[in-house]
Design an enzyme around this catalytic site. Structure first.
Site, PDB file in Angstrom:
ATOM      1  CG  ASN A 160      -1.817   1.130   1.355  1.00 29.84           C
ATOM      2  OD1 ASN A 160      -1.421   2.259   1.115  1.00 29.84           O
ATOM      3  ND2 ASN A 160      -3.056   0.865   1.717  1.00 29.84           N
ATOM      4  CG  HIS A 163       1.350   5.831   4.977  1.00 26.76           C
ATOM      5  ND1 HIS A 163       0.512   6.755   5.555  1.00 26.76           N
ATOM      6  CD2 HIS A 163       0.947   4.621   5.419  1.00 26.76           C
ATOM      7  CE1 HIS A 163      -0.347   6.127   6.338  1.00 26.76           C
ATOM      8  NE2 HIS A 163      -0.111   4.826   6.265  1.00 26.76           N
ATOM      9  CG  HIS A 196      -8.328   4.103   1.132  1.00 24.01           C
ATOM     10  ND1 HIS A 196      -8.519   3.941   2.476  1.00 24.01           N
ATOM     11  CD2 HIS A 196      -9.540   4.438   0.634  1.00 24.01           C
ATOM     12  CE1 HIS A 196      -9.777   4.177   2.780  1.00 24.01           C
ATOM     13  NE2 HIS A 196     -10.428   4.503   1.662  1.00 24.01           N
ATOM     14  NE  ARG A 198      -9.547   8.901   4.067  1.00 21.13           N
ATOM     15  CZ  ARG A 198     -10.027   8.270   5.137  1.00 21.13           C
ATOM     16  NH1 ARG A 198      -9.526   7.099   5.486  1.00 21.13           N
ATOM     17  NH2 ARG A 198     -10.954   8.809   5.878  1.00 21.13           N
ATOM     18  NE  ARG A 202      -7.579  11.330   5.818  1.00 23.87           N
ATOM     19  CZ  ARG A 202      -7.984  10.681   6.909  1.00 23.87           C
ATOM     20  NH1 ARG A 202      -7.177   9.817   7.492  1.00 23.87           N
ATOM     21  NH2 ARG A 202      -9.170  10.879   7.414  1.00 23.87           N
ATOM     22  CD  GLU A 223      -7.547   0.028   1.628  1.00 20.79           C
ATOM     23  OE1 GLU A 223      -6.423  -0.473   1.453  1.00 20.79           O
ATOM     24  OE2 GLU A 223      -7.839   0.737   2.591  1.00 20.79           O
ATOM     25  CB  THR A 254      -9.287   1.385   7.291  1.00 18.05           C
ATOM     26  OG1 THR A 254      -8.872   2.003   6.075  1.00 18.05           O
ATOM     27  CG2 THR A 254     -10.623   0.733   7.110  1.00 18.05           C
ATOM     28  CD  GLU A 304      -7.078  -6.199   3.211  1.00 19.99           C
ATOM     29  OE1 GLU A 304      -7.341  -5.786   2.064  1.00 19.99           O
ATOM     30  OE2 GLU A 304      -6.366  -5.583   4.021  1.00 19.99           O
ATOM     31  CG  HIS A 344      -5.371  -2.028   9.258  1.00 20.63           C
ATOM     32  ND1 HIS A 344      -4.844  -1.351  10.318  1.00 20.63           N
ATOM     33  CD2 HIS A 344      -6.035  -1.123   8.514  1.00 20.63           C
ATOM     34  CE1 HIS A 344      -5.196  -0.081  10.230  1.00 20.63           C
ATOM     35  NE2 HIS A 344      -5.908   0.096   9.134  1.00 20.63           N
TER      36      HIS A 344
HETATM   37  N1  PXP Z   1      -5.715  -3.194   4.338  1.00 21.57           N
HETATM   38  C1  PXP Z   1      -6.626  -2.217   4.448  1.00 21.57           C
HETATM   39  C2  PXP Z   1      -8.041  -2.536   4.081  1.00 21.57           C
HETATM   40  C3  PXP Z   1      -6.273  -0.929   4.880  1.00 21.57           C
HETATM   41  O1  PXP Z   1      -7.207   0.031   4.998  1.00 21.57           O
HETATM   42  C4  PXP Z   1      -4.926  -0.669   5.168  1.00 21.57           C
HETATM   43  C5  PXP Z   1      -4.508   0.717   5.586  1.00 21.57           C
HETATM   44  O2  PXP Z   1      -4.641   1.608   4.550  1.00 21.57           O
HETATM   45  C6  PXP Z   1      -3.988  -1.716   5.030  1.00 21.57           C
HETATM   46  C7  PXP Z   1      -4.429  -2.972   4.634  1.00 21.57           C
HETATM   47  C8  PXP Z   1      -2.539  -1.521   5.316  1.00 21.57           C
HETATM   48  O3  PXP Z   1      -2.386  -1.262   6.661  1.00 21.57           O
HETATM   49  P1  PXP Z   1      -0.975  -0.798   7.200  1.00 21.57           P
HETATM   50  O4  PXP Z   1      -0.685   0.529   6.573  1.00 21.57           O
HETATM   51  O5  PXP Z   1      -1.168  -0.728   8.676  1.00 21.57           O
HETATM   52  O6  PXP Z   1       0.006  -1.853   6.779  1.00 21.57           O
END
Ligand code: PXP
Length: 392
Positions: A160, A163, A196, A198, A202, A223, A254, A304, A344
Site C-alpha cells: 500500500n 503513505h 485507497h 478516499r 487526503r 481500496e 481504516t 480481507e 492492517h
Molecule cells: N488493508 C486495508 C483494508 C487498509 O485500509 C490498510 C490501511 O490503509 C492496510 C491494509 C494496510 O495497513 P498498514 O498501513 O497498517 O500496513
C-alpha cells in the site's frame, strides 16, 4: 465423473462450497489410491436422513453419516470402481461442528472421510481393534488432505503506497510520487499495489490512480468506500480488483472491518455492478464468522481479514487470542471457497505468523514498509518483508 454430489436439503446449502467439497472428495480418493473410483455424495437434512435411517437401518431419528457400498447387498457383480454412496446430514453436521468448535466444512469433511472408509471396507462396529484402526486412518487422511491443499500455496505481498502520497500532500507539491514508489515495490518483488482513494482525498489523488492503472504491471487493488463518486471512478479506471472498506471522515486510518451482515443489499448491489465491469470485489472484514458468511452469501470474491487488533494487542495473551480469531476466520472463509487476504498493522515482527497460516493468499502492508523505507530504502524494505513470507 468420479465424484457426484447431490443436494436434497430443503434449502440449498449456502454455508458450504460444493466445489470445495468435490475437490476434497477427489483428493481423498487419490490419497486412498482410488483415483479411478466413482463416489456419490448425497447431502440431506435431518428429516431426509431420518427417513433413510428408518428405511435401511430400522433406526429412529437422524444420524450424521450413512455409507452404502455398491458391492453390498448383492451388488458384487458391479464394477469395483463404483464405490457407492456417502450420505451426510447437514443439520446434524452443523450441530456437531458447533459442539466440536470446527467449521461446518471441516465437520462435513470428517464425515465424508468416515463414510468413505466404510465404503473401502473399514468397520468400527466389528471390534475395538477395527475401531482404533479406522479412527487412526481418519485422522491420517484428514491431515494428509489439509497438508496437500495448503502445500505449495504461496503468500504474495501487496504494498500500500498511500503513505508516499501522505508525505507529498504534507507539502502540497509533486514529491514523493506514489506512482514511482509503486514501480520500485514491484521491482523488489511485490505482487500487487494497493491505494485507497478516499472521498476526502487526503493522500491518494485521482491522478495517481489513473497513472497507476497504466504503469502497474502486477495487480492494482483500489481500496475504497462504497460511495457513488468513487464507484464511478472505479468502473471507469477498472483496477484489477477493489477492496471495499468502511470510511469515516475523521479516522486516522481504516478503523474496523465492514459490517457486511448489516448492509448486504447495498454491498451486493455494488458487487453486481463491479462484476458487470469485470472487477472482482474484496470485502475488508473483522475476523467474525457472521461477516464471513454474509460476504459469501452476497457473492464477494475475496475477503480481507482485518489484522489490526492482533497487531495492536497489548499483551502476549491477547495477541494469541486475536491470532486464533484470525486463524479460524481465515479457515472458514477458505473453506467456503472465498479467496482470503489479510492486512492492517502488519509489521516485521508480527507478519510471519499470519503468513504461515496456509489459508491466506495475499497480505496488504503499507505503514511498516514505508516507515522502514525511510531508513533503509524502499527496495530493501520490501525485500525484507518478502523474506518473512513462506515461499511457494
Ligand atoms: N488493508 C486495508 C483494508 C487498509 O485500509 C490498510 C490501511 O490503509 C492496510 C491494509 C494496510 O495497513 P498498514 O498501513 O497498517 O500496513
Amino acid at each position: 465423473m468420479p465424484v457426484l454430489i447431490t443436494s436434497q436439503t430443503a434449502t440449498p446449502p449456502s454455508s458450504i462450497s460444493l466445489q470445495q467439497l468435490r475437490q476434497r472428495a477427489e483428493r481423498l480418493l487419490s490419497l486412498c489410491g482410488r483415483e479411478q473410483s466413482e463416489l456419490s455424495i448425497l447431502l440431506v437434512d435431518d428429516p431426509g436422513m431420518a427417513q433413510l435411517n428408518e428405511q435401511y437401518r430400522n433406526k429412529a431419528g437422524p444420524t450424521n453419516v450413512l455409507a452404502f457400498a455398491m458391492q453390498e447387498g448383492g451388488g458384487d457383480y458391479l464394477p469395483p470402481e463404483l464405490l457407492g454412496d456417502v450420505i451426510i446430514s447437514l443439520d446434524t453436521a452443523g450441530r456437531e461442528a458447533t459442539t466440536d468448535r470446527v467449521t461446518l466444512h471441516q465437520r462435513v469433511t470428517i464425515l465424508l472421510i468416515h463414510g468413505l472408509l466404510h465404503l473401502l471396507g473399514f468397520d468400527h462396529e466389528r471390534s475395538h481393534g477395527e475401531a482404533r484402526a479406522m479412527a487412526e486412518r481418519e485422522k491420517q487422511l484428514l491431515n494428509q488432505l489439509l497438508l496437500a491443499e495448503r502445500r505449495g500455496k504461496m503468500v504474495t505481498l501487496a504494498i500500500n503506497v498511500d503513505h508516499v502520497a501522505t508525505l507529498r500532500q504534507a507539502r502540497g507539491i509533486a514529491e514523493p510520487d506514489p506512482v514511482l514508489a509503486a514501480g520500485i515495490c514491484e521491482l523488489a518483488g511485490a505482487r500487487g499495489i494497493v491505494v485507497h482513494l478516499r472521498e476526502d482525498r487526503r493522500h491518494i489523488q485521482d491522478r495517481d490512480v489513473r497513472l497507476l492503472r497504466q504503469t502497474v504491471k502486477t495487480k492494482l487493488n483500489l481500496e475504497m468506500g462504497a460511495a457513488e463518486e468513487i464507484i464511478d471512478i472505479a468502473l471507469e479506471i477498472k483496477p484489477d480488483m477493489i477492496t471495499l472498506v468502511p470510511e469515516k471522515r475523521k479516522e486516522l486510518t481504516t478503523e474496523g472491518g465492514l459490517n457486511v451482515a448489516g448492509q448486504k443489499k447495498r454491498l451486493q448491489e455494488v458487487i453486481g455492478r463491479m462484476g458487470k465491469g469485470g472487477i472482482p470485489v474484496s470485502l475488508f472484514i473483522d475476523p467474525d464468522p457472521r461477516q464471513i458468511n454474509a460476504a459469501h452469501e452476497i457473492g464477494a470474491t475475496f475477503v480481507e481479514i482485518h489484522t489490526g487488533r492482533y497487531c495492536d494487542a497489548a499483551t502476549e495473551q491477547m495477541r494469541d487470542q486475536e491470532f486464533r480469531l484470525i486463524a479460524t476466520a481465515a479457515e472458514e472463509a477458505y473453506e467456503l471457497g472465498l479467496r482470503v487476504n489479510a492486512g492492517h498493522g502488519l509489521n516485521y515482527l508480527n507478519t510471519r505468523r499470519v503468513a504461515a497460516l496456509g489459508t491466506i493468499e495475499e497480505l496488504s502492508i503499507g505503514h511498516a514498509v514505508m516507515a522502514r523505507a525511510i531508513l533503509v530504502g524502499l527496495d530493501q524494505a520490501v525485500r525484507e518483508m518478502l523474506a518473512l513470507l513462506p515461499a511457494g
